[in-house]
Scaffold this active site. Structure first.
Site, PDB file in Angstrom:
ATOM      1  N   HIS A 559      19.365   0.107   4.316  1.00 43.59           N
ATOM      2  CA  HIS A 559      19.080   1.476   3.854  1.00 43.59           C
ATOM      3  C   HIS A 559      17.583   1.757   3.895  1.00 43.59           C
ATOM      4  O   HIS A 559      16.912   1.851   2.871  1.00 43.59           O
ATOM      5  CB  HIS A 559      19.624   1.672   2.436  1.00 43.59           C
ATOM      6  CG  HIS A 559      21.111   1.795   2.394  1.00 43.59           C
ATOM      7  ND1 HIS A 559      21.945   0.764   1.997  1.00 43.59           N
ATOM      8  CD2 HIS A 559      21.924   2.830   2.728  1.00 43.59           C
ATOM      9  CE1 HIS A 559      23.210   1.161   2.076  1.00 43.59           C
ATOM     10  NE2 HIS A 559      23.228   2.408   2.525  1.00 43.59           N
ATOM     11  N   HIS A 563      17.704   3.751   9.273  1.00 45.27           N
ATOM     12  CA  HIS A 563      19.095   4.215   9.055  1.00 45.27           C
ATOM     13  C   HIS A 563      19.103   5.751   8.948  1.00 45.27           C
ATOM     14  O   HIS A 563      19.953   6.423   9.559  1.00 45.27           O
ATOM     15  CB  HIS A 563      19.666   3.579   7.781  1.00 45.27           C
ATOM     16  CG  HIS A 563      20.947   4.187   7.305  1.00 45.27           C
ATOM     17  ND1 HIS A 563      22.092   4.193   8.080  1.00 45.27           N
ATOM     18  CD2 HIS A 563      21.261   4.850   6.157  1.00 45.27           C
ATOM     19  CE1 HIS A 563      23.074   4.807   7.407  1.00 45.27           C
ATOM     20  NE2 HIS A 563      22.571   5.228   6.241  1.00 45.27           N
ATOM     21  N   HIS A 599      19.424  11.703   3.228  1.00 48.19           N
ATOM     22  CA  HIS A 599      20.655  11.320   2.518  1.00 48.19           C
ATOM     23  C   HIS A 599      20.601   9.984   1.781  1.00 48.19           C
ATOM     24  O   HIS A 599      21.399   9.758   0.875  1.00 48.19           O
ATOM     25  CB  HIS A 599      21.867  11.354   3.475  1.00 48.19           C
ATOM     26  CG  HIS A 599      22.082  10.072   4.195  1.00 48.19           C
ATOM     27  ND1 HIS A 599      21.367   9.722   5.310  1.00 48.19           N
ATOM     28  CD2 HIS A 599      22.913   9.030   3.948  1.00 48.19           C
ATOM     29  CE1 HIS A 599      21.751   8.541   5.730  1.00 48.19           C
ATOM     30  NE2 HIS A 599      22.700   8.094   4.909  1.00 48.19           N
ATOM     31  N   ASP A 600      19.675   9.076   2.168  1.00 44.60           N
ATOM     32  CA  ASP A 600      19.586   7.781   1.459  1.00 44.60           C
ATOM     33  C   ASP A 600      18.174   7.538   0.923  1.00 44.60           C
ATOM     34  O   ASP A 600      17.805   6.385   0.647  1.00 44.60           O
ATOM     35  CB  ASP A 600      19.967   6.630   2.404  1.00 44.60           C
ATOM     36  CG  ASP A 600      21.470   6.360   2.404  1.00 44.60           C
ATOM     37  OD1 ASP A 600      22.131   6.690   1.398  1.00 44.60           O
ATOM     38  OD2 ASP A 600      21.989   5.834   3.418  1.00 44.60           O
ATOM     39  N   ASP A 741      26.899   8.919   9.132  1.00 47.72           N
ATOM     40  CA  ASP A 741      26.441   7.882   8.209  1.00 47.72           C
ATOM     41  C   ASP A 741      27.033   6.516   8.533  1.00 47.72           C
ATOM     42  O   ASP A 741      26.370   5.495   8.363  1.00 47.72           O
ATOM     43  CB  ASP A 741      26.825   8.304   6.778  1.00 47.72           C
ATOM     44  CG  ASP A 741      26.088   7.502   5.723  1.00 47.72           C
ATOM     45  OD1 ASP A 741      25.059   6.900   6.062  1.00 47.72           O
ATOM     46  OD2 ASP A 741      26.541   7.512   4.552  1.00 47.72           O
TER      47      ASP A 741
END
Ligand code: AMP
Ligand code: ZN
Length: 851
Positions: A559, A563, A599-600, A741
């Site tokens: 992560h 990514h 998103h992460d 994802d």
């Protein structure tokens, strides 16, 4: 004898009347009513003539219409029976008054003739001389005998009593009432007193009896009607029920009269919200309508569309209710055998025996309009949530189904009543993924951090250990050399030229950009989608933003910002596909790309379960719910629009309404990446997609017929226009980011292998940390000594990737991705088998050595 205004209905059958009672013969002509006063008394003929003009006029203007609520009755032509064993002044005075009022007057002198006369005529008024008992006439027993005659409840019976009896200071009237008299008349020969007494009787007792008689007609009507009717009193005690209720519920009248009406309902169907809604309506004097499940005597339950109307509201509480239970669209008689067994039920004709299973299509097409309307009412219940409606429909079906269907539906209802609707359950060994590695991964990804046994750390320890969770902080880091598309180094530029390929080498970009792939790839991709223009922001702001976001990705094995760049690149790849291009506006494209980028962000390299188990501040802040995803979205917005964010605020030129929409949509997409919601998002997408294609192809009846746990078959070639409602766009965006994802297992093999090792490394780091901190180990098989990467990949593809990419391919046309997923899966399978063989070999060698 002569009588007054003889009702036409009696004109013929009165001719042969001869029971020792007098019958009038009448003169004709209405205008002379008041003069037709002669009465024949056992042969004696008396004529009385009314000469008083005023009285004549006022008597003639008496009401002849009697209103009873909505009923309009004709005031009866009163028939009076005078029972005197011998004529005297009292008898004459009453007779005179009766004739004055044009009552149809009958006179009898003995018991038998009086009973016979009454039986024949059903007089409105019977006046019995009760001043003295004689062997000829016992007033009380005559009264009782008349009361035994059917219909006498609508007759007013008056006893003529002696003044001396009436003037005693005692309740002398009571024995008369007990014998069935309505009232007494104290003897008086005064004509005026007699006349006025009869007028009062006519306008009160006789009028009321007439209304009661008319109500009897209504009760008869209610018994003939198909719908069930119940009337209750102040405590919901059943005061009345019609025959239809007996038939619908299988109870006899005596079994439920006086009982509480709510006891007839199936208790678990009357949920508090329904009861509240009923009370809210009826206590305000309003009608309530809805489906209520009722218990039949034989135990089965049936749903009945019910209307509840309050007749009287007292101090805000509805007393006296009328329940109307609509006759169900299925036939009660056909549904239940006489002894209460459930029969497979039929629609309409005997021939159209219903198939054993329920489906919406057959319900909608087999039945007639009336039934369809009734069925529509199940859907029209506004007070219930959709899932409650589904449960109600299933319960209705269950109750009308053969036992084996009902039992299957029981299981379905059990599942539906469970709130974890979209989470696969592994209640027993057989249904678990047979491989422990895969099952560990599945439960690890699906668990949102439920506390498992083990020692929990104190929150201050977690806080003090925060730095050990991962690298990077929340402070935006300013890189020394600012990237720009105008000064992109050649090695990076060469790579970026291929940024729209599915095989784009993100790992190489990570290397050549010195772990800053997100800024370079972001600039390239966002500029190709003209995002600056869409957001009305300059390239410098965009570059600053990308730089800060990338700096806020920690240096985790998996992560990390690579990514994020990878997920953004997959998103862009999807958005470029012709089918999706037709669905999205430029602002939607910008939203998708931004959501993928953030998103992460600030992922700690541990999953939500770890954060919950370790009492991490993030878990505490988000109450253990969607911890990581909430944090990613909040952190990104904090960076982008928070204090001093102007240089990086890519949204600053959006009007407030657009910004609100953009923010909402981005947050929704980021939250959709939570794996515990995987099956929920996928099921909704597949269902809606299937439905819209079915509508297009006229196949709507097939919607929703897949078995439990099965996904509906995704049809081919959807018409994107029919699908592009705002609600559906939300669902598509969720699946889009989810596919992006977890696209790594569907990338070309070299990339796929790198990601598989990275995620395994991160999981193993977590296990190490859990062991070190004596926390529950969330995924024990991800232990670096024993971990099998091939098995983890097989499990992940089987449980999460396959169905979703299948659906996504059908929807957006991505056969190349589906193909990569397939071939990678085979690669991992083979590798797994080779490893098992090796393990066996090694085991054997070990054993040989030991022996
Ligand atoms: P996210 O954390 O937003 O990236 O959510 C996707 C989740 O899917 C990750 O946290 C991983 O746990 C999981 N995942 C993605 N790719 C793989 C993979 N190749 N093998 C196992 N798990 C994966
Ligand atoms: Zn991710």
């Amino acid at each position: 004898m002569t009588m007054g205004c003889t009702p036409s209905s009696h004109s013929s059958d009165q001719t042969g009347f001869a029971y020792g009672c007098a019958q009038s013969s009448h003169s004709s002509g209405n205008e002379h009513d008041y003069r037709r006063t002669s009465i024949e008394l056992n042969g004696n003929h008396t004529t009385t003539v009314c000469n008083n003009k005023e009285m004549r006029e006022s008597l003639n203007s008496r009401m002849n219409i009697l209103k009873h609520d909505k009923m309009c009755l004709n005031f009866p032509n009163v028939k009076v029976l005078l029972v005197f064993d011998k004529p005297d002044a009292q008898c004459d005075a009453l007779k005179w008054a009766a004739e004055k009022l044009s009552f149809e007057t009958y006179l009898c002198h003995n018991f038998e003739s009086a009973v016979d006369c009454y039986t024949e005529e059903r007089h409105h008024l019977v006046i019995i001389d009760s001043r003295h008992s004689s062997h000829m006439l016992d007033a009380s027993s005559l009264c009782r005998s008349i009361r035994n005659i059917k219909g006498s409840e609508y007759t007013c019976i008056v006893a003529v009593v002696k003044r001396s009896l009436a003037e005693k200071e005692e309740a002398g009237v009571l024995p008369f009432i007990r014998h069935g008299f309505n009232r007494w008349f104290i003897e008086s020969y005064n004509l005026g007193i007699c006349l006025n007494e009869l007028i009062q009787l006519e306008n009160n007792d006789i009028a009321i009896q007439s209304k009661l008689k008319a109500s009897h007609a209504l009760f008869t009507a209610l018994d003939y009607c198909k719908d069930g009717v119940i009337v209750t009193g102040p405590n919901h005690d059943i005061q009345y029920l019609n025959q239809a209720i007996e038939k619908m519920l299988g109870f006899r009248y005596e079994e439920i009269i006086g009982k509480n009406a709510y006891d007839l309902h199936r208790s678990d169907s009357l949920k508090t919200d329904v009861v509240d809604s009923i009370n809210m309506h009826i206590n305000k004097g309003k009608e309530w309508e809805g489906t209520i499940f009722h218990r039949r005597k034989s135990g089965e339950c049936i749903p009945l569309w019910s209307k509840i109307s309050p007749l009287e509201v007292h101090n805000g509480i509805a007393e006296h209710l009328v329940f109307i239970k609509e006759f169900p669209y299925y036939s009660i008689e056909k549904m239940f055998s006489p002894d209460g067994d459930v029969l497979p039920y039929t629609y309409g004709s005997i021939k159209s025996t219903r198939k054993a299973s329920y489906d919406v299509k057959s319900l909608c097409s087999d039945v007639g309009l009336g039934r369809r309307q009734s069925f529509a009412k199940f859907h029209a219940m506004t007070i219930e949530a959709p899932i409650t409606k589904v449960i109600n429909i299933l319960m209705a079906t269950q109750e009308n189904s053969p036992v084996f269907v009902a039992q299957a539906l029981d299981k379905v209802l059990e599942i539906l009543k469970n709130s974890e609707l979209y989470s696969p359950q592994f209640p027993n060994k057989e249904s678990k993924p047979d491989d422990q590695m895969a099952s560990d991964l599945v439960s690890g990804l699906m668990s949102s951090g439920t506390k498992q046994s083990g020692v929990r750390r104190m929150s201050h320890e977690a806080a003090s250990n925060k730095s050990s969770v991962g690298g990077g902080g929340v402070t935006p880091q300013t890189p020394t050399q600012l990237p720009s598309l105008s000064n992109v180094p050649n090695n990076i530029k060469n790579l970026l030229d291929k940024d729209s390929d599915w095989g784009f080498d993100i790992i190489e970009l990570e290397r050549v950009s010195q772990k800053r792939p997100l800024v370079w790839l972001g600039l390239s991709v966002l500029s190709s989608f003209d995002v600056c223009r869409t957001l009305n922001c300059d390239e410098i702001t965009l570059r600053n933003w990308l730089t800060v976001i990338e700096a806020n990705y920690r240096d985790n094995p998996y992560h990390n910002s690579t990514h994020a760049a990878d997920v953004m690149q997959a998103t862009a790849y999807f958005l470029r596909k012709p089918r999706l291009k037709t669905l999205f506006y430029p602002l939607d494209e910008a939203i998708c790309l931004i959501a993928a980028i953030i998103h992460d962000v600030d992922h700690p390299g541990k999953n939500s379960a770890f954060l919950c188990n370790s009492n991490d501040e993030m878990a505490i802040l988000y109450n253990d719910i969607s911890v990581l995803e909430s944090h990613h979205a909040a952190h990104a917005f904090h960076l982008t629009v928070g204090p001093n964010s102007d240089p990086i605020n890519i949204f600053k030129n959006l009007d407030s309404e657009t910004y609100r929409d953009v923010r909402q949509s981005i947050i929704d997409m980021v939250l959709a990446t939570e794996m515990t919601k995987h099956f929920e998002h996928l099921s909704k997408f597949v269902h809606v997609f299937t439905k819209s294609v079915s509508i297009e192809e006229g196949l709507i009846g097939n919607v929703g017929q897949s078995g439990p746990g099965e996904l509906e078959t995704v049809p081919e070639s959807p018409n994107m226009i029919t699908f592009s409602t705002p609600e559906n766009i939300v669902l598509i965006k969720r699946i889009l980011i989810k596919c992006a994802d977890v696209s790594n297992p569907a990338r070309p093999l070299d990339l796929c292998k790198v990601w598989a090792h990275r995620i395994a490394e991160e999981y193993c780091n977590q296990t190490d940390e859990e062991k070190r901190q004596k926390l529950p180990v969330v995924m024990p098989t991800f232990d670096r000594l024993t971990c099998s990467i091939p098995k983890s990949q097989i499990g992940f593809i089987d449980y999460f990737a396959n169905d979703m990419f299948d659906a996504w391919d059908s929807f957006g046309d991505f056969p190349e991705i589906a193909e990569h997923l397939r071939s990678n899966y085979h690669f991992w399978k083979e590798l797994s088998e080779q490893n098992s063989n090796k393990d066996i070999d090694n085991n054997n060698k070990d054993k040989e050595r030991q022996s």
